[in-house]
Design an enzyme around this catalytic site. Structure first.
Site, PDB file in Angstrom:
ATOM      1  N   GLU A   1       1.084  -1.215  -0.017  1.00 30.98           N
ATOM      2  CA  GLU A   1       0.078  -0.081   0.141  1.00 30.98           C
ATOM      3  C   GLU A   1       0.889   1.297   0.027  1.00 30.98           C
ATOM      4  O   GLU A   1       1.906   1.387   0.380  1.00 30.98           O
ATOM      5  CB  GLU A   1      -1.054  -0.077   1.153  1.00 30.98           C
ATOM      6  CG  GLU A   1      -0.280   0.184   2.521  1.00 30.98           C
ATOM      7  CD  GLU A   1      -1.251   0.341   3.827  1.00 30.98           C
ATOM      8  OE1 GLU A   1      -2.093   1.180   3.592  1.00 30.98           O
ATOM      9  OE2 GLU A   1      -1.157  -0.239   4.632  1.00 30.98           O
TER      10      GLU A   1
ATOM     11  N   GLU B   1     -11.040   1.341   7.592  1.00 30.19           N
ATOM     12  CA  GLU B   1      -9.864   1.719   8.439  1.00 30.19           C
ATOM     13  C   GLU B   1      -9.908   3.027   8.973  1.00 30.19           C
ATOM     14  O   GLU B   1      -9.020   3.939   8.455  1.00 30.19           O
ATOM     15  CB  GLU B   1      -8.722   1.035   7.663  1.00 30.19           C
ATOM     16  CG  GLU B   1      -7.495   1.229   8.670  1.00 30.19           C
ATOM     17  CD  GLU B   1      -6.207   1.004   7.909  1.00 30.19           C
ATOM     18  OE1 GLU B   1      -5.340   0.310   8.481  1.00 30.19           O
ATOM     19  OE2 GLU B   1      -6.127   1.619   6.843  1.00 30.19           O
TER      20      GLU B   1
END
Length: 259
Positions: A143, A240
Protein backbone atom coordinates in the site's frame (compact mmCIF):
# COMPACT_ATOMS: atom_id res chain seq x y z
CA UNK A 1 -23.25 -5.28 -3.88
CA UNK A 2 -20.35 -3.76 -1.96
CA UNK A 3 -18.79 -5.84 0.80
CA UNK A 4 -17.39 -4.15 3.90
CA UNK A 5 -14.87 -5.41 6.44
CA UNK A 6 -14.17 -3.90 9.85
CA UNK A 7 -10.57 -3.11 10.71
CA UNK A 8 -10.41 -4.32 14.30
CA UNK A 9 -7.19 -2.47 15.04
CA UNK A 10 -9.10 0.83 14.86
CA UNK A 11 -12.81 0.01 15.14
CA UNK A 12 -14.49 -1.23 18.32
CA UNK A 13 -11.48 -0.22 20.38
CA UNK A 14 -13.84 0.19 23.32
CA UNK A 15 -13.25 -3.53 23.78
CA UNK A 16 -10.20 -5.80 24.10
CA UNK A 17 -9.19 -7.18 20.70
CA UNK A 18 -10.69 -10.64 21.25
CA UNK A 19 -14.08 -9.06 22.02
CA UNK A 20 -14.09 -6.92 18.88
CA UNK A 21 -15.01 -9.88 16.66
CA UNK A 22 -18.36 -10.22 18.40
CA UNK A 23 -18.90 -6.46 18.24
CA UNK A 24 -18.19 -6.44 14.49
CA UNK A 25 -20.63 -9.28 13.85
CA UNK A 26 -23.27 -7.59 16.00
CA UNK A 27 -22.84 -4.39 13.97
CA UNK A 28 -23.48 -6.25 10.72
CA UNK A 29 -20.03 -6.99 9.34
CA UNK A 30 -19.32 -10.32 7.63
CA UNK A 31 -15.56 -9.83 7.55
CA UNK A 32 -12.75 -8.25 9.53
CA UNK A 33 -9.12 -7.28 9.12
CA UNK A 34 -6.34 -6.66 11.63
CA UNK A 35 -3.26 -4.55 11.14
CA UNK A 36 -0.83 -6.62 13.23
CA UNK A 37 -2.30 -9.74 14.88
CA UNK A 38 0.90 -10.98 16.50
CA UNK A 39 0.05 -10.12 20.12
CA UNK A 40 -2.53 -12.91 20.01
CA UNK A 41 -2.06 -16.59 19.16
CA UNK A 42 -3.32 -17.35 15.67
CA UNK A 43 -5.49 -20.11 17.14
CA UNK A 44 -7.29 -17.65 19.44
CA UNK A 45 -8.11 -15.45 16.46
CA UNK A 46 -9.26 -18.46 14.44
CA UNK A 47 -11.61 -19.47 17.26
CA UNK A 48 -13.24 -16.03 17.23
CA UNK A 49 -13.59 -16.05 13.45
CA UNK A 50 -15.24 -19.45 13.50
CA UNK A 51 -17.51 -18.75 16.47
CA UNK A 52 -18.82 -15.49 14.99
CA UNK A 53 -18.84 -16.73 11.37
CA UNK A 54 -16.46 -14.02 10.14
CA UNK A 55 -13.99 -13.97 7.26
CA UNK A 56 -10.50 -12.58 7.86
CA UNK A 57 -9.72 -10.47 4.81
CA UNK A 58 -6.26 -9.13 5.60
CA UNK A 59 -3.43 -8.59 8.03
CA UNK A 60 0.03 -7.01 7.73
CA UNK A 61 3.53 -8.38 7.78
CA UNK A 62 5.27 -6.95 10.84
CA UNK A 63 6.88 -3.57 10.10
CA UNK A 64 9.06 -3.15 13.21
CA UNK A 65 9.07 0.49 14.37
CA UNK A 66 7.49 2.00 11.23
CA UNK A 67 4.47 3.36 13.12
CA UNK A 68 6.74 4.88 15.73
CA UNK A 69 8.80 6.84 13.19
CA UNK A 70 11.23 4.20 11.95
CA UNK A 71 11.85 3.06 8.37
CA UNK A 72 10.14 -0.32 8.67
CA UNK A 73 11.53 -3.52 7.19
CA UNK A 74 10.45 -4.03 3.59
CA UNK A 75 12.77 -1.58 1.83
CA UNK A 76 15.82 -1.31 4.08
CA UNK A 77 18.78 -3.14 2.47
CA UNK A 78 20.39 -3.93 5.83
CA UNK A 79 17.18 -5.50 7.17
CA UNK A 80 16.40 -8.10 4.50
CA UNK A 81 16.98 -11.00 6.89
CA UNK A 82 14.68 -9.40 9.45
CA UNK A 83 12.03 -8.85 6.79
CA UNK A 84 12.20 -12.50 5.80
CA UNK A 85 11.73 -13.53 9.43
CA UNK A 86 8.67 -11.29 9.55
CA UNK A 87 7.33 -12.96 6.41
CA UNK A 88 7.90 -16.36 8.02
CA UNK A 89 5.92 -15.22 11.07
CA UNK A 90 3.09 -13.94 8.85
CA UNK A 91 3.19 -17.20 6.89
CA UNK A 92 2.59 -19.19 10.09
CA UNK A 93 -0.40 -17.01 10.92
CA UNK A 94 -1.70 -17.29 7.36
CA UNK A 95 -1.51 -21.08 7.57
CA UNK A 96 -3.99 -20.96 10.46
CA UNK A 97 -6.12 -17.95 9.51
CA UNK A 98 -6.22 -18.23 5.70
CA UNK A 99 -6.73 -14.54 4.94
CA UNK A 100 -7.50 -13.39 1.44
CA UNK A 101 -4.49 -11.05 1.55
CA UNK A 102 -1.32 -10.34 3.48
CA UNK A 103 -0.20 -6.72 3.26
CA UNK A 104 3.38 -5.46 3.08
CA UNK A 105 4.04 -1.89 4.18
CA UNK A 106 6.83 -0.51 1.97
CA UNK A 107 8.12 1.78 4.72
CA UNK A 108 10.10 4.98 4.79
CA UNK A 109 13.36 6.12 3.27
CA UNK A 110 14.71 8.94 5.39
CA UNK A 111 17.80 9.66 3.25
CA UNK A 112 17.11 10.81 -0.29
CA UNK A 113 20.36 9.42 -1.67
CA UNK A 114 19.35 5.93 -0.53
CA UNK A 115 16.05 5.81 -2.41
CA UNK A 116 17.31 3.78 -5.43
CA UNK A 117 18.72 1.06 -3.15
CA UNK A 118 15.56 1.07 -1.01
CA UNK A 119 13.38 0.83 -4.12
CA UNK A 120 15.28 -2.20 -5.42
CA UNK A 121 15.15 -3.86 -2.00
CA UNK A 122 11.40 -3.31 -1.87
CA UNK A 123 10.97 -4.94 -5.29
CA UNK A 124 13.02 -7.95 -4.23
CA UNK A 125 11.18 -8.29 -0.91
CA UNK A 126 7.74 -7.98 -2.47
CA UNK A 127 8.63 -10.69 -4.98
CA UNK A 128 9.86 -12.91 -2.15
CA UNK A 129 6.70 -12.34 -0.09
CA UNK A 130 4.40 -12.97 -3.05
CA UNK A 131 6.19 -16.26 -3.76
CA UNK A 132 5.82 -17.36 -0.14
CA UNK A 133 2.14 -16.58 0.34
CA UNK A 134 1.20 -17.90 -3.10
CA UNK A 135 2.05 -21.35 -1.72
CA UNK A 136 -1.00 -20.97 0.56
CA UNK A 137 -3.27 -19.53 -2.10
CA UNK A 138 -3.00 -16.14 -0.35
CA UNK A 139 -2.34 -13.00 -2.36
CA UNK A 140 0.16 -10.34 -1.32
CA UNK A 141 -0.74 -6.67 -1.44
CA UNK A 142 1.23 -3.50 -0.69
CA UNK A 143 0.00 0.00 0.00
CA UNK A 144 0.75 3.69 -0.22
CA UNK A 145 0.67 6.03 2.76
CA UNK A 146 0.45 9.79 2.46
CA UNK A 147 3.58 11.75 3.22
CA UNK A 148 1.77 14.23 5.49
CA UNK A 149 1.03 11.56 8.07
CA UNK A 150 4.22 9.61 7.39
CA UNK A 151 7.01 11.78 5.90
CA UNK A 152 9.48 9.90 3.76
CA UNK A 153 7.15 7.02 2.90
CA UNK A 154 8.69 5.31 -0.09
CA UNK A 155 5.51 4.71 -2.15
CA UNK A 156 3.11 7.65 -2.16
CA UNK A 157 1.10 7.49 -5.40
CA UNK A 158 -1.01 5.17 -7.46
CA UNK A 159 1.40 5.62 -10.36
CA UNK A 160 4.26 4.25 -8.26
CA UNK A 161 2.17 1.25 -7.29
CA UNK A 162 1.47 0.50 -10.94
CA UNK A 163 5.17 0.82 -11.70
CA UNK A 164 5.96 -1.71 -8.97
CA UNK A 165 3.41 -4.17 -10.33
CA UNK A 166 4.85 -3.77 -13.82
CA UNK A 167 8.43 -4.25 -12.66
CA UNK A 168 7.70 -7.34 -10.57
CA UNK A 169 5.09 -8.95 -12.82
CA UNK A 170 3.86 -11.42 -10.19
CA UNK A 171 0.42 -13.00 -10.63
CA UNK A 172 -0.18 -13.07 -6.85
CA UNK A 173 0.76 -9.44 -6.15
CA UNK A 174 -1.79 -6.59 -6.18
CA UNK A 175 -2.31 -3.11 -4.83
CA UNK A 176 -3.96 -2.23 -1.56
CA UNK A 177 -5.56 1.10 -2.37
CA UNK A 178 -6.39 3.42 0.52
CA UNK A 179 -8.90 6.17 -0.24
CA UNK A 180 -7.89 8.23 2.78
CA UNK A 181 -4.18 8.25 1.96
CA UNK A 182 -4.60 8.86 -1.75
CA UNK A 183 -7.14 11.64 -1.24
CA UNK A 184 -4.61 13.30 1.06
CA UNK A 185 -2.11 13.06 -1.81
CA UNK A 186 -4.55 14.72 -4.22
CA UNK A 187 -5.49 11.71 -6.34
CA UNK A 188 -8.89 11.18 -7.96
CA UNK A 189 -9.57 7.89 -6.20
CA UNK A 190 -12.80 7.03 -7.98
CA UNK A 191 -11.16 7.47 -11.38
CA UNK A 192 -8.09 5.45 -10.40
CA UNK A 193 -10.19 2.57 -9.05
CA UNK A 194 -12.36 2.56 -12.15
CA UNK A 195 -9.32 2.39 -14.44
CA UNK A 196 -7.24 -0.12 -12.46
CA UNK A 197 -9.81 -2.17 -10.53
CA UNK A 198 -8.49 -5.51 -11.71
CA UNK A 199 -5.03 -4.75 -10.27
CA UNK A 200 -6.40 -3.78 -6.85
CA UNK A 201 -6.69 -6.56 -4.30
CA UNK A 202 -8.12 -4.58 -1.40
CA UNK A 203 -9.49 -1.10 -0.72
CA UNK A 204 -9.50 0.74 2.61
CA UNK A 205 -11.19 4.01 3.49
CA UNK A 206 -11.56 6.82 6.00
CA UNK A 207 -12.68 10.42 5.62
CA UNK A 208 -10.35 13.37 5.07
CA UNK A 209 -8.79 15.22 6.81
CA UNK A 210 -9.29 13.62 10.22
CA UNK A 211 -9.28 9.92 9.28
CA UNK A 212 -12.62 9.44 11.00
CA UNK A 213 -15.79 7.80 9.71
CA UNK A 214 -17.47 8.66 6.39
CA UNK A 215 -19.52 11.80 6.76
CA UNK A 216 -17.05 13.45 9.13
CA UNK A 217 -14.98 15.16 6.45
CA UNK A 218 -14.74 16.24 2.83
CA UNK A 219 -15.17 13.00 0.84
CA UNK A 220 -18.56 12.34 -0.77
CA UNK A 221 -18.78 8.68 0.15
CA UNK A 222 -22.16 8.19 -1.48
CA UNK A 223 -20.55 9.08 -4.79
CA UNK A 224 -17.34 7.18 -3.96
CA UNK A 225 -19.12 3.95 -3.05
CA UNK A 226 -21.34 4.33 -6.10
CA UNK A 227 -18.30 4.69 -8.35
CA UNK A 228 -16.68 1.59 -6.82
CA UNK A 229 -19.90 -0.39 -7.19
CA UNK A 230 -19.96 0.59 -10.87
CA UNK A 231 -16.36 -0.47 -11.42
CA UNK A 232 -14.87 -3.91 -12.01
CA UNK A 233 -13.68 -4.12 -8.39
CA UNK A 234 -15.17 -7.12 -6.59
CA UNK A 235 -13.12 -7.20 -3.39
CA UNK A 236 -13.78 -6.01 0.14
CA UNK A 237 -13.84 -2.41 1.36
CA UNK A 238 -12.00 -2.13 4.65
CA UNK A 239 -13.32 0.41 7.16
CA UNK A 240 -9.99 1.57 8.55
CA UNK A 241 -10.89 4.78 10.32
CA UNK A 242 -10.68 6.21 13.84
CA UNK A 243 -14.26 6.64 15.09
CA UNK A 244 -15.01 10.13 16.35
CA UNK A 245 -16.96 8.57 19.22
CA UNK A 246 -18.22 5.12 20.05
CA UNK A 247 -17.79 2.84 17.04
CA UNK A 248 -21.47 1.86 17.01
CA UNK A 249 -22.36 5.56 16.66
CA UNK A 250 -20.02 5.94 13.67
CA UNK A 251 -21.74 3.41 11.39
CA UNK A 252 -24.43 5.53 9.74
CA UNK A 253 -22.53 5.08 6.46
CA UNK A 254 -22.90 1.27 6.55
CA UNK A 255 -25.60 0.26 4.06
CA UNK A 256 -28.67 -1.23 5.70
CA UNK A 257 -28.44 -4.23 3.36
CA UNK A 258 -25.31 -5.38 5.16
CA UNK A 259 -26.88 -5.28 8.63
Amino acid sequence: MLRFSANLSLLFDEYPLLERFQAARRAGFDAVEIQFPYDLPAEAIADQLQYHDLRLVLFNVDAATLLQGGEGLAAVPERVAEFRRAVAQAYRYAQVLRPAFVNVLPGRCLTAACRPAYWQTLLDNLRFAADQFAELGVETVFEVINTFDMPGFLVDSGRQMLDILDQIGHSHLKMQYDIYHMTRMGEDCAAFIAEHAERIGHIQFADVPGRAEPGSGAIDFSAMFGAIAGSAYRGWLGAEYRPSGATADSLAWLPASTV
